[in-house]
Write an enzyme that holds these catalytic residues in place. Structure first.
Site, PDB file in Angstrom:
ATOM      1  N   ARG A  63      19.892 -85.421  49.744  1.00 21.02           N
ATOM      2  CA  ARG A  63      21.237 -85.471  49.785  1.00 21.02           C
ATOM      3  C   ARG A  63      22.145 -84.545  48.443  1.00 21.02           C
ATOM      4  NH1 ARG A  63      21.046 -91.002  52.782  1.00 21.02           N
ATOM      5  NH2 ARG A  63      21.524 -90.501  54.987  1.00 21.02           N
ATOM      6  N   ASP A 113      27.161 -78.891  60.250  1.00 18.25           N
ATOM      7  CA  ASP A 113      25.852 -78.153  59.636  1.00 18.25           C
ATOM      8  C   ASP A 113      25.291 -78.942  58.497  1.00 18.25           C
ATOM      9  OD1 ASP A 113      24.173 -75.530  59.383  1.00 18.25           O
ATOM     10  OD2 ASP A 113      24.603 -76.089  57.531  1.00 18.25           O
ATOM     11  N   GLU A 137      24.573 -82.405  62.740  1.00 21.08           N
ATOM     12  CA  GLU A 137      23.076 -81.902  62.545  1.00 21.08           C
ATOM     13  C   GLU A 137      22.444 -82.657  61.671  1.00 21.08           C
ATOM     14  OE1 GLU A 137      20.248 -78.279  61.459  1.00 21.08           O
ATOM     15  OE2 GLU A 137      22.055 -78.900  60.305  1.00 21.08           O
TER      16      GLU A 137
HETATM   17  C1  ARE Z   1      18.346 -68.154  53.771  1.00 23.59           C
HETATM   18  C2  ARE Z   1      16.785 -67.767  53.331  1.00 23.59           C
HETATM   19  C3  ARE Z   1      16.139 -68.676  52.256  1.00 23.59           C
HETATM   20  C4  ARE Z   1      16.963 -68.623  51.348  1.00 23.59           C
HETATM   21  C5  ARE Z   1      18.429 -68.902  51.429  1.00 23.59           C
HETATM   22  C6  ARE Z   1      19.207 -68.975  50.241  1.00 23.59           C
HETATM   23  O1  ARE Z   1      16.058 -67.948  54.650  1.00 23.59           O
HETATM   24  O2  ARE Z   1      15.010 -68.039  52.304  1.00 23.59           O
HETATM   25  O3  ARE Z   1      16.252 -69.243  50.205  1.00 23.59           O
HETATM   26  O4  ARE Z   1      18.941 -68.009  52.409  1.00 23.59           O
HETATM   27  O5  ARE Z   1      19.405 -67.594  49.884  1.00 23.59           O
HETATM   28  C7  ARE Z   1      20.114 -70.829  58.032  1.00 23.59           C
HETATM   29  C8  ARE Z   1      18.616 -70.308  57.755  1.00 23.59           C
HETATM   30  C9  ARE Z   1      17.955 -70.318  56.521  1.00 23.59           C
HETATM   31  C10 ARE Z   1      18.940 -69.496  55.537  1.00 23.59           C
HETATM   32  C11 ARE Z   1      20.166 -70.254  55.462  1.00 23.59           C
HETATM   33  C12 ARE Z   1      21.221 -69.607  54.557  1.00 23.59           C
HETATM   34  O6  ARE Z   1      17.989 -71.193  58.739  1.00 23.59           O
HETATM   35  O7  ARE Z   1      16.956 -69.685  56.513  1.00 23.59           O
HETATM   36  O8  ARE Z   1      18.322 -69.255  54.217  1.00 23.59           O
HETATM   37  O9  ARE Z   1      20.644 -70.216  56.743  1.00 23.59           O
HETATM   38  O10 ARE Z   1      21.733 -68.370  54.805  1.00 23.59           O
HETATM   39  C13 ARE Z   1      16.483 -78.061  57.464  1.00 23.59           C
HETATM   40  C14 ARE Z   1      17.783 -78.750  57.288  1.00 23.59           C
HETATM   41  C15 ARE Z   1      18.835 -78.254  58.648  1.00 23.59           C
HETATM   42  C16 ARE Z   1      18.800 -76.754  58.403  1.00 23.59           C
HETATM   43  C17 ARE Z   1      17.266 -76.303  58.579  1.00 23.59           C
HETATM   44  C18 ARE Z   1      17.390 -74.685  58.885  1.00 23.59           C
HETATM   45  O11 ARE Z   1      17.940 -80.010  57.385  1.00 23.59           O
HETATM   46  O12 ARE Z   1      20.128 -78.723  58.362  1.00 23.59           O
HETATM   47  O13 ARE Z   1      16.581 -76.725  57.777  1.00 23.59           O
HETATM   48  N1  ARE Z   1      19.648 -76.379  59.495  1.00 23.59           N
HETATM   49  C19 ARE Z   1      20.960 -75.774  59.443  1.00 23.59           C
HETATM   50  C20 ARE Z   1      21.367 -74.608  60.335  1.00 23.59           C
HETATM   51  C21 ARE Z   1      20.630 -73.558  59.642  1.00 23.59           C
HETATM   52  C22 ARE Z   1      21.135 -72.925  58.135  1.00 23.59           C
HETATM   53  C23 ARE Z   1      21.426 -74.260  57.505  1.00 23.59           C
HETATM   54  C24 ARE Z   1      21.310 -75.478  58.059  1.00 23.59           C
HETATM   55  C25 ARE Z   1      21.915 -73.963  56.194  1.00 23.59           C
HETATM   56  O14 ARE Z   1      21.294 -74.892  61.651  1.00 23.59           O
HETATM   57  O15 ARE Z   1      20.702 -72.407  60.474  1.00 23.59           O
HETATM   58  O16 ARE Z   1      19.816 -72.408  57.741  1.00 23.59           O
HETATM   59  O17 ARE Z   1      23.353 -73.998  56.217  1.00 23.59           O
HETATM   60  C26 ARE Z   1      12.191 -80.587  58.888  1.00 23.59           C
HETATM   61  C27 ARE Z   1      13.140 -81.485  58.509  1.00 23.59           C
HETATM   62  C28 ARE Z   1      14.493 -80.711  58.573  1.00 23.59           C
HETATM   63  C29 ARE Z   1      14.391 -79.385  57.957  1.00 23.59           C
HETATM   64  C30 ARE Z   1      13.368 -78.507  58.521  1.00 23.59           C
HETATM   65  C31 ARE Z   1      13.206 -77.269  57.894  1.00 23.59           C
HETATM   66  O18 ARE Z   1      11.915 -80.495  59.949  1.00 23.59           O
HETATM   67  O19 ARE Z   1      13.242 -82.714  58.955  1.00 23.59           O
HETATM   68  O20 ARE Z   1      15.518 -81.589  58.207  1.00 23.59           O
HETATM   69  O21 ARE Z   1      15.662 -78.657  58.430  1.00 23.59           O
HETATM   70  O22 ARE Z   1      12.163 -79.221  58.242  1.00 23.59           O
HETATM   71  O23 ARE Z   1      13.294 -77.180  56.664  1.00 23.59           O
HETATM   72 CA    CA Z   2      24.020 -82.041  49.764  1.00 25.16          CA
END
Ligand code: ARE
Ligand code: CA
Length: 476
Positions: free
Chosen positions: A147, A186, A223
């Site tokens: 967090r 998100d 989410e």
């Molecule tokens: C991008 C690049 C990265 C770079 C970053 C910063 O890909 O390489 O470091 O930019 O420059 C989305 C994409 C990411 C992207 C990001 C920002 O998926 O690849 O990064 O946008 O542009 C966790 C979180 C969960 C998250 C998922 C993806 O808990 O909240 O990861 N999902 C939401 C959205 C995504 C979005 C983000 C959050 C960020 O739906 O679309 O990312 O706003 C286990 C855990 C999960 C974890 C999962 C993956 O299962 O239980 O909690 O999810 O592993 O790590």
């Molecule tokens: Ca935070």
């Protein structure tokens, strides 16, 4: 905050991933409204960092709360909510306020500049005082780290700070003024539930000028990826709103991929570890796990496995559990690839074929007959309970929804050919999977129900679709 605010008689939300606001407005009027859909989850609306290759994920890197993105500007957004609400289709916004853009995100889609390396986002404005100290999330067993540290390098806002709370509430209230019905929050897992409670408490009631009854609250779906085995649990959030039930996506994928027999779906719901029905937003796939981001892994079903995808989607829509959300994708081969464009930057509009399907790089799962006809099925059966469950001891199952609808699935490698109790009144019905009712005829298979409610059901294992569905509004 759990009430979806759907117009009565409607169900089924669709995520029109990366669509433009003008195209969504037209889709509400031309397709979603007439076909009984209840809502649209739209891509992030606020200004995001521009990345050279224009990946889809640049929209998850906020630069400011100005409503200017590749999907359109504020005027277009406002026109969309008005036009969609007018035809009974609600708008839900994907809001990102756990973080701001990561290093490299120096200018935005609305012309604002930023300096993530010094945590300065003048478009809001936010300064380094509004963020948590820099540290990386690497251990999901440490709730403090999850967090208070940075998710993939995204600058982590401190939602405990009252100025930050006010800025976020201002952004969300602006969207409420513009007529939205709710939010997908998100990265909610990366924020403290108590801070979220404060922010939600600052929200206005929904805008009655858009048809919401007075006193309506925004639907909030957070989410929170909780597959078990981590420090943070979805139950910390279900008191505040609904959550994205990722176990549903995982379990339905395994079942229809044949890794779990369909007969076990007889107790589908909380017995599978899902949150309560009204707290669970359910889906077969989402914009992350269809391309290997987020959670779900290789068992997630997507448009790339169409037969099983349609079966799983039909099961989700036929089953009373949860608030279903249909994914509507653009086709991709590269997991970073953004939506179809006209020039590498501007998003292209979808085009439509005579059979309702899309072209121009848009998959439009919501325009697949087997999916939109199941939204109509869900509306036709209303709140009627599951009855007449049948299975063959392996991967052939069937059930009715009271006496209003009946559905059968065959995921075995041999035909389903049985006399089954449909629960329906006697008559001939159109199978809304293989066809559509058109006046008094059916473009697909028909099913004749006898006076005892039984019908002979045939679903060959080599048919295009492994599901058959009939309901009272498809009576011929
Ligand atoms: C991008 C690049 C990265 C770079 C970053 C910063 O890909 O390489 O470091 O930019 O420059 C989305 C994409 C990411 C992207 C990001 C920002 O998926 O690849 O990064 O946008 O542009 C966790 C979180 C969960 C998250 C998922 C993806 O808990 O909240 O990861 N999902 C939401 C959205 C995504 C979005 C983000 C959050 C960020 O739906 O679309 O990312 O706003 C286990 C855990 C999960 C974890 C999962 C993956 O299962 O239980 O909690 O999810 O592993 O790590
Ligand atoms: Ca935070």
């Amino acid at each position: 905050q759990f009430d979806t605010n759907y117009a009565s008689g409607r169900s089924g939300m669709v995520h029109l991933f990366e669509w433009k606001w003008d195209d969504i407005a037209a889709e509400c009027e031309n397709f979603l409204g007439p076909n009984g859909f209840a809502g649209v989850q739209v891509s992030p609306v606020n200004e995001n960092a521009v990345k050279d290759s224009r990946p889809w994920w640049e929209r998850y890197q906020p630069i400011s709360y100005k409503l200017v993105t590749r999907s359109g500007n504020e005027e277009q957004f406002a026109s969309m909510t008005r036009r969609c609400n007018a035809v009974g289709v609600r708008i839900y916004v994907d809001v990102i306020f756990n973080h701001m853009a990561a290093n490299g995100g120096t200018y935005g889609t609305g012309g604002s500049t930023a300096s993530p390396s010094s945590k300065s986002y003048p478009g809001v404005p936010y300064s380094s005082l509004d963020f948590n100290p820099t540290c990386a999330i690497s251990n999901y067993n440490d709730a403090n780290q999850v967090r208070n540290c940075e998710l993939v390098g995204l600058r982590d806002l401190n939602q405990g700070n009252s100025y930050v709370q006010e800025k976020i509430a201002e952004f969300l209230n602006h969207l409420i003024d513009l007529g939205v019905a709710g939010f997908r929050v998100d990265a909610a897992k990366h924020m403290w539930p108590a801070d979220l409670g404060v922010i939600y408490g600052l929200l206005k009631n929904l805008n009655t000028d858009h048809g919401f009854s007075s006193g309506s609250k925004a639907y909030i779906v957070q989410e929170v990826i909780d597959m078990g085995g981590e420090a943070i649990s979805k139950s910390e959030y279900t008191g505040l709103g609904a959550i994205t039930e990722f176990r549903h996506s995982d379990s339905i994928g395994k079942a229809f991929r044949g890794k779990n027999q369909l007969r076990y779906l007889s107790n589908w719901g909380t017995a599978w570890g899902f949150a309560a029905s009204d707290r669970s937003l359910v889906f077969v796939d989402n914009h992350d796990n269809q391309r290997g981001h987020g959670a779900g892994g290789a068992d997630v079903l997507t448009y790339k496995v169409p037969k099983q995808y349609k079966m799983a989607s039909a099961f989700m829509l036929a089953h009373p559990f949860g608030t279903p959300r249909v994914m509507s994708s653009f086709s991709f081969s590269d997991t970073d690839q953004g939506p179809p464009t006209t020039d590498g930057h501007n998003i292209a509009s979808p085009s439509f074929n005579s059979d309702n399907s899309c072209s121009g790089g848009w998959v439009c799962e919501h325009r697949w007959r087997q999916i939109y006809n199941m939204v109509a099925f869900r509306n036709a059966v209303g709140s009627d309970a599951i009855q007449n469950w049948w299975d063959n001891g392996s991967n052939q199952i069937a059930f009715s929804r009271g006496s209003r609808g009946f559905v059968a699935f065959n995921n075995d490698n041999y035909d389903l050919n049985s006399s089954l109790q449909t629960g329906l009144p006697a008559g001939t019905y159109c199978d809304v999977i293989s066809g559509t009712k058109n006046g008094s005829s059916c473009t697909g298979k028909t099913v004749t129900v006898g006076s005892d409610g039984r019908a002979s059901i045939y679903l060959g294992n080599s048919e295009d679709d492994g599901v058959l569905a009939i309901h009272v509004n498809a009576w011929l």
